[in-house]
Design an enzyme around this catalytic site. Structure first.
Site, PDB file in Angstrom:
ATOM      1  N   SER A  62       0.799  -1.232   0.000  1.00 25.59           N
ATOM      2  CA  SER A  62       0.000   0.000   0.000  1.00 25.59           C
ATOM      3  C   SER A  62       0.833   1.286   0.000  1.00 25.59           C
ATOM      4  O   SER A  62       0.277   2.380  -0.080  1.00 25.59           O
ATOM      5  CB  SER A  62      -0.957   0.018   1.196  1.00 25.59           C
ATOM      6  OG  SER A  62      -2.099  -0.769   0.911  1.00 25.59           O
ATOM      7  N   LYS A  65       0.145   3.732  -2.679  1.00 22.41           N
ATOM      8  CA  LYS A  65      -0.829   4.824  -2.571  1.00 22.41           C
ATOM      9  C   LYS A  65      -0.173   6.197  -2.411  1.00 22.41           C
ATOM     10  O   LYS A  65      -0.844   7.218  -2.549  1.00 22.41           O
ATOM     11  CB  LYS A  65      -1.780   4.546  -1.412  1.00 22.41           C
ATOM     12  CG  LYS A  65      -2.654   3.295  -1.620  1.00 22.41           C
ATOM     13  CD  LYS A  65      -3.609   3.102  -0.455  1.00 22.41           C
ATOM     14  CE  LYS A  65      -4.564   1.935  -0.685  1.00 22.41           C
ATOM     15  NZ  LYS A  65      -4.003   0.628  -0.341  1.00 22.41           N
ATOM     16  N   SER A 122      -6.418   3.248   4.475  1.00 25.23           N
ATOM     17  CA  SER A 122      -5.721   2.509   3.416  1.00 25.23           C
ATOM     18  C   SER A 122      -6.709   1.754   2.525  1.00 25.23           C
ATOM     19  O   SER A 122      -6.427   0.653   2.032  1.00 25.23           O
ATOM     20  CB  SER A 122      -4.691   1.531   4.009  1.00 25.23           C
ATOM     21  OG  SER A 122      -3.740   1.164   3.026  1.00 25.23           O
ATOM     22  N   LYS A 227       2.709   6.591   5.477  1.00 21.47           N
ATOM     23  CA  LYS A 227       1.883   5.503   4.947  1.00 21.47           C
ATOM     24  C   LYS A 227       2.416   4.135   5.333  1.00 21.47           C
ATOM     25  O   LYS A 227       3.624   3.909   5.341  1.00 21.47           O
ATOM     26  CB  LYS A 227       1.817   5.617   3.418  1.00 21.47           C
ATOM     27  CG  LYS A 227       0.784   4.709   2.783  1.00 21.47           C
ATOM     28  CD  LYS A 227      -0.629   5.167   3.075  1.00 21.47           C
ATOM     29  CE  LYS A 227      -1.679   4.126   2.694  1.00 21.47           C
ATOM     30  NZ  LYS A 227      -1.726   2.980   3.623  1.00 21.47           N
TER      31      LYS A 227
END
Length: 388
Positions: A62, A65, A122, A227
Site C-alpha cells: 500500500s 498509494k 488505506s 503511509k
C-alpha cells in the site's frame, strides 16, 4: 579578440572555512534494524543518514498509494477535481479485496472523504474510486502513475495498479520511495496534513475501521505521516516522517523507509528507532539563510557588476553530533561569468565537507537576474576580458 575567443571556462575554488579542522568525524553507525531494507533521510538537509539494500527491488504494497495520492493532489492543485466534488463508486471499486473504506455503488462520495479513506484507512475501494475519477479508468491512471514516476526520477519503479495489491512487475525500491515521499511533502504542503489524521470513517461504515494504520501517530507527537503497507510478499512496511524543532535551525524533518518487517508492531518500532537515532546521532547546521547570497562573484557584460548565488531555501546540512565545528565549505563555479543570467538558473555548487571527507554537494542558483549590458558595456567588458 582571438584571445577572447580562446578563453575557456575554468573552475574557481573559493574556500569558505567555517572552522579549523581538528579531526575527521566518525560516521555514526545505525542501530540494528529488523527489516529487509531501510533508509533514513534528513529531508531538511536532503541527505541520506542510514541505508540498507535501498536499491533492491521490492513489492511496495500500500505504499503504492503515495503515488496515487501524488496524482490526486496534483489534480486538486490544478483544479481538475475539487475536495467537495462527489465521485461514483464503481462495481470494481466496491469489490476490491484487502483494506477497505466500505463504500458501495449506491453512494456518491466526496473527494475529500475518498482521500481520507485512502490515507487513513488505506482503503483499496477508495483508491480505485479516486483513480477512476482522476484518470477516467484504472488502466489510464496506472499509465499516469508510471509517467509521473519517470518525471520524478524513480528509475527502478514500475506500477501495475493504484492500490498496491500483489501483481507481477509491480516493484520499487527504498530509494525511490524516499524520493517519492519527499516530493509529496514538498510539492503538496496544503494536502499532506491528511497523513496526520488519526481517526476517520465515512458515515454508515464500521466504527472499528477508523484507526490510522500508522501507529506512530499515536505514540510520537512529532510524527505526522506517512503511509503503511502490507502483503504476504512485501511483509510489513512503513514510510514515516517526523518534524522536530531545534535552536538556530528551526524545524528539522526526517523520513524513514522500513520495508519487510515481521509484524505491524515491528515496522513501527524499527521506524521509531531509526527516527530517534537520526535526531540524536546527527545535528543540523544552518550554513546560510533562505535567499542569502553564498557568494557574489563578478559578472561580465551585465547590467549589474555582481551575481548573487545561493538557495531560495535555507542551506542546512546534517553532520555527526559534535562535529559542527569541523564543517568546511567550498564554492565551485564557472569562470568567467558572462551575462545574461535568469533568476533560478543553476550556476555552481557549494561543496560541504567534514575536514577532508566530502559530505554533500548543494547546487547554487541565481537569486537575482542580471540582464545583458548595452552595446558599449559589452564592448568594454570584451576588451577587459581580452586583457585579462
Amino acid at each position: 579578440m582571438n584571445k577572447l575567443l580562446s578563453v575557456v571556462r575554468r573552475l574557481i575554488a573559493a574556500p569558505l572555512c567555517l572552522a579549523a579542522f581538528a579531526a575527521t568525524a566518525q560516521t555514526p553507525q545505525p542501530p540494528e534494524i529488523a527489516a529487509r531494507a531501510y533508509l533514513l533521510m534528513d529531508v531538511t538537509a536532503n541527505q541520506i543518514l542510514a541505508a540498507k539494500d535501498i536499491d533492491t527491488p521490492v513489492e511496495p504494497a500500500s505504499l503504492t498509494k503515495l503515488m496515487t495520492a501524488y496524482l490526486v493532489f496534483d489534480a486538486l492543485k490544478a483544479k481538475k477535481i475539487d475536495l467537495k466534488q462527489t465521485l461514483p463508486v464503481s462495481e470494481r471499486a466496491w469489490k476490491m479485496p484487502g483494506s477497505r473504506m466500505f463504500i458501495d455503488p449506491k453512494m456518491m462520495v466526496p473527494v475529500e472523504d475518498l482521500v481520507k479513506g485512502m490515507i487513513v484507512q488505506s482503503g483499496n475501494d477508495a483508491t480505485v474510486a479516486l483513480a477512476e475519477g482522476v484518470g477516467g479508468s484504472v488502466e489510464r491512471f496506472v499509465q499516469l502513475m508510471n509517467t509521473q514516476a519517470k518525471a520524478l526520477g524513480l528509475s527502478a519503479t514500475t506500477f501495475k495498479n493504484p492500490e498496491g495489491l500483489t501483481e507481477a512487475g509491480h516493484t520499487t525500491t527504498a530509494r525511490d520511495l524516499s524520493v517519492l515521499a519527499t516530493r509529496l511533502l514538498r510539492d503538496f504542503p496544503e494536502y499532506v496534513g491528511y497523513y496526520a489524521v488519526k481517526k476517520y470513517r465515512y458515515p454508515g461504515t464500521p466504527a472499528a475501521n477508523d484507526n490510522n494504520r500508522n501507529t506512530l501517530l499515536f505514540r510520537d507527537p512529532t510524527v505526522d505521516g506517512l503511509k503503511t503497507g502490507h502483503t504476504e510478499a512485501a511483509g510489513y512496511c512503513l514510510v514515516a516522517t517526523a518534524k522536530r524543532d531545534f535552536p538556530n535551525v528551526g524545524s528539522r524533518r526526517l523520513l524513514s523507509v522500513v520495508l519487510g518487517a515481521a509484524s505491524e508492531g515491528a515496522r513501527a518500532n524499527e521506524s521509531q528507532k531509526l527516527l530517534n537515532w537520526g535526531y540524536t546521532a546527527f545535528e543540523a547546521v544552518k550554513l546560510f539563510d533562505a535567499a542569502q547570497a553564498v557568494v557574489t562573484p563578478a559578472v561580465w557584460k551585465g547590467r549589474s557588476p555582481n551575481l548573487k548565488l545561493g538557495r531560495t531555501t535555507a542551506i542546512v546540512v546534517a553532520v555527526p553530533a559534535g562535529s559542527a565545528g569541523q564543517v568546511k565549505t567550498q564554492v565551485v563555479r564557472p569562470d568567467p561569468l558572462v551575462a545574461p543570467f535568469t533568476q533560478g538558473q543553476a550556476v555552481g555548487t557549494l561543496k560541504v565537507s567534514i575536514g577532508t571527507e566530502p559530505l554533500v554537494d548543494v547546487p547554487l542558483v541565481v537569486l537575482e537576474s542580471v540582464e545583458q549590458a548595452g552595446v558599449l558595456g559589452r564592448a568594454w567588458d570584451a576588451v577587459r576580458l581580452w586583457i585579462k
